[in-house]
Scaffold this active site. Structure first.
Site, PDB file in Angstrom:
ATOM      1  CG  ASP A  35      -1.785   1.163   1.350  1.00 41.68           C
ATOM      2  OD1 ASP A  35      -2.462   1.324   2.386  1.00 41.68           O
ATOM      3  OD2 ASP A  35      -1.818   1.960   0.395  1.00 41.68           O
ATOM      4  CB  SER A 199      -1.895  14.579 -13.425  1.00 38.76           C
ATOM      5  OG  SER A 199      -2.340  14.405 -14.776  1.00 38.76           O
TER       6      SER A 199
HETATM    7  O1  LIG Z   1      -5.548   4.952   2.870  1.00 36.67           O
HETATM    8  C1  LIG Z   1      -5.093   4.910   1.771  1.00 36.67           C
HETATM    9  C2  LIG Z   1      -4.423   3.688   1.261  1.00 36.67           C
HETATM   10  N1  LIG Z   1      -4.665   2.583   2.147  1.00 36.67           N
HETATM   11  C3  LIG Z   1      -6.008   1.985   2.054  1.00 36.67           C
HETATM   12  C4  LIG Z   1      -6.015   0.696   2.860  1.00 36.67           C
HETATM   13  C5  LIG Z   1      -7.387   0.131   2.934  1.00 36.67           C
HETATM   14  C6  LIG Z   1      -8.512   0.781   3.376  1.00 36.67           C
HETATM   15  N2  LIG Z   1      -9.559  -0.082   3.346  1.00 36.67           N
HETATM   16  C7  LIG Z   1      -9.129  -1.274   2.872  1.00 36.67           C
HETATM   17  C8  LIG Z   1      -9.818  -2.482   2.656  1.00 36.67           C
HETATM   18  C9  LIG Z   1      -9.107  -3.568   2.139  1.00 36.67           C
HETATM   19  C10 LIG Z   1      -7.749  -3.453   1.873  1.00 36.67           C
HETATM   20  C11 LIG Z   1      -7.072  -2.253   2.099  1.00 36.67           C
HETATM   21  C12 LIG Z   1      -7.775  -1.179   2.604  1.00 36.67           C
HETATM   22  N3  LIG Z   1      -5.152   5.919   0.883  1.00 36.67           N
HETATM   23  C13 LIG Z   1      -5.786   7.087   1.173  1.00 36.67           C
HETATM   24  S1  LIG Z   1      -4.960   8.577   1.127  1.00 36.67           S
HETATM   25  C14 LIG Z   1      -6.357   9.499   1.515  1.00 36.67           C
HETATM   26  C15 LIG Z   1      -7.427   8.667   1.696  1.00 36.67           C
HETATM   27  C16 LIG Z   1      -8.744   9.161   2.008  1.00 36.67           C
HETATM   28  C17 LIG Z   1      -8.884  10.124   3.006  1.00 36.67           C
HETATM   29  C18 LIG Z   1     -10.151  10.612   3.278  1.00 36.67           C
HETATM   30  C19 LIG Z   1     -11.279  10.156   2.562  1.00 36.67           C
HETATM   31  C20 LIG Z   1     -11.127   9.202   1.561  1.00 36.67           C
HETATM   32  C21 LIG Z   1      -9.848   8.683   1.285  1.00 36.67           C
HETATM   33  C22 LIG Z   1      -7.100   7.286   1.525  1.00 36.67           C
HETATM   34  C23 LIG Z   1      -8.047   6.167   1.682  1.00 36.67           C
HETATM   35  O2  LIG Z   1      -8.748   6.095   2.656  1.00 36.67           O
HETATM   36  N4  LIG Z   1      -8.071   5.236   0.698  1.00 36.67           N
HETATM   37  C24 LIG Z   1      -8.932   4.071   0.820  1.00 36.67           C
HETATM   38  C25 LIG Z   1     -10.289   4.337   0.235  1.00 36.67           C
HETATM   39  C26 LIG Z   1     -10.582   5.533  -0.379  1.00 36.67           C
HETATM   40  C27 LIG Z   1     -11.859   5.781  -0.880  1.00 36.67           C
HETATM   41  C28 LIG Z   1     -12.834   4.801  -0.812  1.00 36.67           C
HETATM   42  C29 LIG Z   1     -12.536   3.589  -0.202  1.00 36.67           C
HETATM   43  C30 LIG Z   1     -11.260   3.341   0.318  1.00 36.67           C
END
Ligand SMILES: O=C(CNCCc1c[nH]c2ccccc12)Nc1scc(-c2ccccc2)c1C(=O)NCc1ccccc1
Length: 333
Positions: A35, A199
């Site tokens: 990740d 981008s």
């Molecule tokens: O957290 C990560 C990467 N790891 C995810 C691990 C994971 C989280 N459920 C999981 C479930 C299964 C496996 C891995 C993961 N990226 C980032 S940066 C900013 C945001 C964010 C901040 C605020 C609001 C929204 C996003 C996210 C985020 O929440 N993405 C997931 C997501 C984004 C949108 C919709 C759904 C999920």
């Protein structure tokens, strides 16, 4: 040193990608989600209550002769989708693709939220964003990449995700046979702990290229491509019977519709990464015969997220400083 590990979609929607990781002595096997959008290496463990487990492999520190608890240390992480996990911290031997990190912080979950429990294919995460956002407290720990970086031939790792097929994460080298044309590099802003970049714009199908600075992060841990509303509306306004369906959680398209390609600009030489229209459909939305779009609004998130839908169209170099400052390299494949 160099490492190479195969990564595989966990389901038919390419919702996430897992790769094999060994932890401890003797080795305990795990399938973890690499990740680049977070910085904690955490695993289901013997501390995770059985009613929060669903067949996942669990880390048992007491069965590893090289495990040492980091006393007084704990971790707690929450993601934008509302999922979360937390627990205690050990140092142990972690091996990925032939690369061994001795003394790597292994975050053992004493609790996980429902979305992790239900994801039986995933035993935890390997955070590959910057160590500045690792959640271990009071003493922040380093990511696997930062732990092994001094031993790497080059301080880089690459992501080569594929649609419904095995892909590869490489550490310490760039596999020139894995991409076509040249790699276009763009500077990284890691001030928020992410692989942030800007981008230069986007293009729907064969329409004109729209110049627009789109600042976001390269995030292998997020399924979707999350971009500003003007970009999302420009894309779906070109698709008959597309609709923004709140009950589905965003834009849906008729499942039998052929979708336009979506391209985004990288670097200052006019390079573009093109996502084929076929990869912009994530399958049945759960309501009617509509399918969920891979491109959705970044709305109120505060950042744009180039998740798996975008990354699987590219060969991506996460370069932490072979040229001094961190940069992202993008190539078609
Ligand atoms: O957290 C990560 C990467 N790891 C995810 C691990 C994971 C989280 N459920 C999981 C479930 C299964 C496996 C891995 C993961 N990226 C980032 S940066 C900013 C945001 C964010 C901040 C605020 C609001 C929204 C996003 C996210 C985020 O929440 N993405 C997931 C997501 C984004 C949108 C919709 C759904 C999920």
């Amino acid at each position: 040193a160099k490492g190479s590990v195969v990564t595989t979609p966990i389901n038919s929607e390419d919702e996430a990608y897992d790769a094999p990781v060994s932890i401890g002595t003797p080795a305990q096997p795990f399938n973890l989600d690499f990740d680049t959008g977070s910085s904690d290496l955490w695993v289901f463990s013997s501390l995770t209550p059985s009613n929060e487990r669903n067949g996942q492999n669990i880390y048992t520190a007491s069965r590893s002769s090289t495990a040492k608890q980091l006393s007084g240390e704990s971790w707690k992480i929450s993601y934008g989708d509302g999922s979360s996990s937390s627990g205690l911290v050990y140092s142990d031997v972690v091996t990925i693709g032939g690369l061994t990190a001795a003394g790597q912080a292994v975050e053992a979950a004493s609790r996980v939220s429902q979305s992790f429990t239900s994801e039986s294919a995933t035993d935890g995460l390997v955070g590959l964003a910057f160590s500045s956002i690792n959640t271990v407290s009071p003493d922040q720990q380093t990511t696997f990449f930062d732990t092994v970086k001094p031993s790497l031939a080059s301080p880089v790792f690459t992501a080569d995700l594929k649609h419904q097929a095995p892909g590869t994460y490489n550490f310490g080298f760039i596999d020139k046979s894995a991409f076509t044309g040249s790699i276009t590099y763009t500077p990284v802003d890691n001030s928020q702990g992410f692989w942030g970049f800007t981008s230069t714009g986007f293009q729907v199908g064969n329409n004109d290229f729209q110049q627009e600075s789109i600042t976001g992060i390269a995030d292998t841990g997020t399924t979707l491509l999350l971009l500003p509303d003007d970009v999302v509306n420009a894309y779906y306004s070109s698709v008959n019977n597309a609709q923004n369906d709140q009950s589905a959680g965003g834009f849906t398209v008729p499942c039998d519709t052929s979708l336009p390609d979506f391209s985004f600009g990288v670097g200052n030489n006019g390079a573009m990464i093109t996502i084929p229209g076929s990869l912009m459909n994530l399958g049945p939305s759960g309501s009617g015969n509509s399918c969920f779009g891979g491109l959705q609004s970044s709305g109120t998130i505060g950042t744009n997220i180039f998740g798996d839908v975008a990354l699987k169209a590219a060969f991506v170099v996460f370069d932490s400083g072979s040229q001094g400052q961190p940069q992202l390299g993008w190539a078609s494949k």
